[in-house]
Design an enzyme around this catalytic site. Structure first.
Site, mmCIF file in Angstrom:
data_model
loop_
_atom_site.group_PDB
_atom_site.id
_atom_site.type_symbol
_atom_site.label_atom_id
_atom_site.label_comp_id
_atom_site.label_asym_id
_atom_site.label_seq_id
_atom_site.Cartn_x
_atom_site.Cartn_y
_atom_site.Cartn_z
ATOM 1 N N GLY A 1 -2.173 -4.264 1.219
ATOM 2 C CA GLY A 1 -2.301 -5.475 2.007
ATOM 3 C C GLY A 1 -1.376 -6.598 1.577
ATOM 4 O O GLY A 1 -1.407 -7.682 2.163
ATOM 5 N N HIS B 1 0.011 5.357 6.919
ATOM 6 C CA HIS B 1 0.285 5.718 5.533
ATOM 7 C C HIS B 1 0.573 7.207 5.407
ATOM 8 O O HIS B 1 -0.097 8.026 6.042
ATOM 9 C CB HIS B 1 -0.906 5.344 4.651
ATOM 10 C CG HIS B 1 -1.221 3.891 4.651
ATOM 11 N ND1 HIS B 1 -2.131 3.331 5.526
ATOM 12 C CD2 HIS B 1 -0.740 2.874 3.897
ATOM 13 C CE1 HIS B 1 -2.212 2.031 5.300
ATOM 14 N NE2 HIS B 1 -1.367 1.725 4.321
ATOM 15 N N ASN C 1 3.651 -5.625 5.737
ATOM 16 C CA ASN C 1 2.461 -6.352 6.167
ATOM 17 C C ASN C 1 2.819 -7.664 6.855
ATOM 18 O O ASN C 1 2.117 -8.104 7.767
ATOM 19 C CB ASN C 1 1.531 -6.598 4.983
ATOM 20 C CG ASN C 1 0.826 -5.332 4.542
ATOM 21 O OD1 ASN C 1 0.198 -4.650 5.336
ATOM 22 N ND2 ASN C 1 0.951 -5.003 3.272
ATOM 23 N N ASP D 1 -4.606 7.393 10.050
ATOM 24 C CA ASP D 1 -4.334 6.033 10.538
ATOM 25 C C ASP D 1 -2.925 5.895 11.114
ATOM 26 O O ASP D 1 -2.575 4.861 11.696
ATOM 27 C CB ASP D 1 -4.565 4.993 9.446
ATOM 28 C CG ASP D 1 -3.602 5.100 8.264
ATOM 29 O OD1 ASP D 1 -2.661 5.923 8.308
ATOM 30 O OD2 ASP D 1 -3.791 4.358 7.280
ATOM 31 N N SER E 1 0.803 -1.220 0.000
ATOM 32 C CA SER E 1 0.000 0.000 0.000
ATOM 33 C C SER E 1 0.835 1.267 0.000
ATOM 34 O O SER E 1 0.376 2.321 -0.456
ATOM 35 C CB SER E 1 -0.934 0.006 1.217
ATOM 36 O OG SER E 1 -0.196 -0.054 2.430
#
Length: 233
Positions: A93, A208, A124, A205, A56
């Site tokens: 992801g 990112h 991840n 979040d 991502s």
């Protein structure tokens, strides 16, 4: 590699990462080139082709596609006088296992052999607590594929979040320097260096980068990319 993530960033990190990435728009998750990308490739036949292959952080989660890392990297390289096309092959992801499964397919789907591959996977794996030995095994398999195809690589690394524990962090953080050494590829040690933990550069979040954060990352990575386009290994 001594730099660590700020502790407060880690609160709820894994839940946010796994939940957020699963909601990524299809346009960010598409590994196959779009019609628009094919047309751009055709118009840039003489440009050097860079494949940005990652998760991502490459795909552009939470930002517009014209604000993503590959897009901004291409814009920066062109501003520096380079005739360059950066193809976004980031999938939100994505784990190293998923990357290994799609790497050959992605390379075969390109309009031509890339002049450089940016490889940025493993974050991840870390957030899910996967065995670092398996992550390293998968990354080595991908680097083997790229070496067999004689493709130059720039590796962008990741660091373990503090809540993963010191033992896990020691194993995970050792992966990227070892790969860079063994495969003799240039390494940008920590993709989020300079932005993680700073609200003005991160999305809500805390995982990112926002558009301003992407610009900071591009500013740090672009010189390494330029060096390796000018002097491919």
């Amino acid at each position: 590699m001594a730099r660590q993530w700020p502790t407060y960033v880690v609160c709820g990190l894994i839940v946010q990462m796994l939940a957020g990435c699963s909601d990524e728009p299809a346009s960010n998750n598409a590994a196959a080139p779009t019609v628009r990308e094919e047309r751009r490739a055709a118009s840039n036949a003489d440009a050097k082709l860079i494949l940005a292959f990652g998760d991502s952080l490459y795909a552009g989660y939470g930002v517009a596609q014209n604000e993503s890392f590959p897009h901004e990297l291409e814009k920066t390289l062109r501003a520096k006088g380079g005739a360059v096309e950066v193809r976004n092959a980031g999938v939100s992801g994505e784990t190293t296992q998923g990357g290994l499964q799609r790497l050959a397919f992605t390379l075969d789907g390109l309009p031509r052999k890339p002049d450089l591959v940016l490889l940025g996977l493993g974050g991840n794996d870390m957030l899910r607590g996967l065995d670092p030995a398996e992550s390293e095994k998968n990354l080595r398999a991908m680097l083997d594929i790229l070496a067999e195809r004689k493709l130059p690589v720039v590796l962008t690394g990741m660091l373990a979040a503090p809540n993963m524990g010191e033992a896990y962090a020691a194993r995970f953080n050792a992966i990227y320097p070892a790969l860079a050494r063994d495969y003799r590829v240039p390494l940008y040690p920590f993709f989020l260096d300079g932005v993680i933990g700073d609200p003005k550069y991160m999305q809500p979040d805390s995982i990112h980068p926002n558009p301003a954060g992407v610009d900071v990352i591009v500013g740090k990575v672009a010189p390494l990319v330029l060096d390796n386009l000018a002097s491919p290994k």
